[in-house]
Design a protein around this motif. Structure first.
Motif, PDB file in Angstrom:
ATOM      1  N   LEU A 166       0.940  -0.916   5.587  1.00  9.93           N
ATOM      2  CA  LEU A 166       1.906  -0.771   4.500  1.00  9.93           C
ATOM      3  C   LEU A 166       1.983  -2.025   3.627  1.00  9.93           C
ATOM      4  N   VAL A 222       3.303   8.884   5.945  1.00  6.51           N
ATOM      5  CA  VAL A 222       2.331   7.926   6.477  1.00  6.51           C
ATOM      6  C   VAL A 222       2.082   8.240   7.948  1.00  6.51           C
ATOM      7  N   LYS A 223       0.937   7.799   8.443  1.00  6.92           N
ATOM      8  CA  LYS A 223       0.560   7.996   9.833  1.00  6.92           C
ATOM      9  C   LYS A 223       0.773   6.700  10.620  1.00  6.92           C
ATOM     10  N   ASP A 230       4.368   8.236  12.852  1.00  9.02           N
ATOM     11  CA  ASP A 230       4.262   9.141  11.706  1.00  9.02           C
ATOM     12  C   ASP A 230       5.646   9.355  11.101  1.00  9.02           C
ATOM     13  N   TYR A 257       0.809  -1.222   0.000  1.00 10.47           N
ATOM     14  CA  TYR A 257       0.000   0.000   0.000  1.00 10.47           C
ATOM     15  C   TYR A 257       0.846   1.277   0.000  1.00 10.47           C
ATOM     16  N   ASP A 293      -0.931   3.074   9.889  1.00  9.75           N
ATOM     17  CA  ASP A 293      -1.290   2.838   8.491  1.00  9.75           C
ATOM     18  C   ASP A 293      -0.739   1.481   8.029  1.00  9.75           C
ATOM     19  N   ARG A 334       2.420  -2.541   9.711  1.00  7.22           N
ATOM     20  CA  ARG A 334       1.906  -1.173   9.854  1.00  7.22           C
ATOM     21  C   ARG A 334       3.028  -0.206  10.198  1.00  7.22           C
TER      22      ARG A 334
END
Length: 356
Positions: free
Chosen positions: A91, A85-86, A164, A78, A89, A160
């Motif tokens: 990945l 990215v946060k 951030d 992703y 999220d 994930r």
């Protein structure tokens, strides 16, 4: 005839040398007509900004290399790389069909054992023995633990972002077989940035937490990035006699990157110092000197130690005292002991700059 001329020449030379010796012995000085025209200024005691300079390396405020924990194929990616990215999220996802089936089986077993336990508890101790109830409760606990373990394994198949940051270049593709330790990408929190550098040990008593730091990089010519000292190393390296310092640099515009080389200047406050114009300096190899004019307008050359440099000015740490008149122009034709005639005399007029 030649012999007489030779003797006469020697006699003249001896007479001239005797005259020169007599002049030196009597303390004779050059006349006003022989005075060298120079410009001078008065050495002034003023506050001088102190600073320490070094070079340092930027690192992310938080940095991590994303890797796989198990052996499995990639089912989805992703991110492409370079985007923000946060935390949390998703990945990368790995194939988890078998694990999802086992999860549903474990959930069914847990429901079954929970129903059995509830049924025994409803019947009461008159029908269900304490041993039966304990066995049923143990089965529930065992199935609950199995379910938790399966959920953890499934979570390991979903990678994930832990915080951030900016994700680095993608190293894997869909269908790739990952093994434990396979690098997926790097993730860096780049605002603020950590700047690590070293300073000689004699600055240890001068620097403290909160000192202002300015840093520059060749990537952004002319740009100065500001920050503050946040940590000071607990040890001095016995090999280099230097200690480590860490500062946080603002990077809200995301122009800085981990690994960049930065020229660092740390402000150490102000202290009194003798300041003169930099045109007074005479540099001969490693030796620094200036001409000082005494009350009789006689120039003498003195060795000095140079401290902080400022625009058009320099600090003299030794060799010159406050109030000394220093030659700032005309040194080319000036010799030690020569009489000088001042074309312009007065106190230092140039304002302090506060830094190079």
């Amino acid at each position: 005839m030649l012999g007489e001329r030779w003797l006469f020449g020697i006699a003249c030379c001896l007479a001239l040398a005797a005259c020169e010796d007599s002049s030196v012995a009597s303390g004779a000085r050059p006349s006003v007509n022989d005075a060298v025209l120079v410009e001078t200024e008065v050495a002034k005691l003023t506050s001088v900004a102190r600073a320490a300079e070094s070079v340092g390396t930027l690192i992310g405020n938080e940095s991590v290399t994303l890797t796989a924990k198990l052996t499995e194929q990639v089912s989805a990616v992703y991110f492409e790389g370079g985007e923000l990215v946060k935390a949390g999220d998703v990945l990368v996802e790995l194939i988890d069909v078998e694990q999802m089936a086992l999860l549903r089986e474990a959930e069914a077993k847990l429901r079954e054992t929970q129903l059995q336990l509830d049924r025994l508890l409803t019947l009461g101790k008159d029908i269900a023995t304490a041993a039966e109830i304990d066995v049923a409760r143990a089965r529930v606990d065992g199935n609950a633990a199995l379910l938790e373990a399966l959920r953890s394994r499934i979570n390991d198949r979903t990678i994930r972002a832990p915080f951030d940051g900016v994700v680095g270049l993608r190293r894997i593709s869909v269908g790739a077989l990952l093994t434990p330790g396979t690098v997926i990408a790097e993730l860096d929190d780049i605002n603020p940035m950590k700047l690590d550098f070293t300073l000689p040990e004699h600055y240890l008593s001068q620097i403290k937490i909160g000192e202002v730091v300015s840093a520059a990089s060749t990537a952004w010519d002319g740009e100065v990035f500001s920050g503050q000292v946040t940590q000071i190393g607990s040890r001095v390296d016995p090999a280099t006699r230097a200690f480590s310092v860490r500062a946080l640099i603002d990077n809200s515009d995301a122009r800085l990157r981990p690994g960049m080389l930065m020229a660092v200047k740390v402000s150490l406050g102000e202290a009194p110092g003798i300041v003169v114009s930099e045109t007074a300096l005479i540099q001969t190899g490693a030796q620094s000197t200036v001409f000082v004019v005494d009350e009789d307008s006689i120039a003498r050359r003195v060795s000095v130690e140079i401290g902080r440099r400022m625009p058009g000015l320099m600090e003299i740490r030794s060799g010159v005292s406050e109030g000394d008149r220093v030659v700032t122009n005309g040194q080319i034709t000036l010799r030690p002991g020569a009489k000088v005639r001042e074309a312009q005399a007065g106190p230092l007029q140039k304002p302090l700059g506060g830094g190079e």
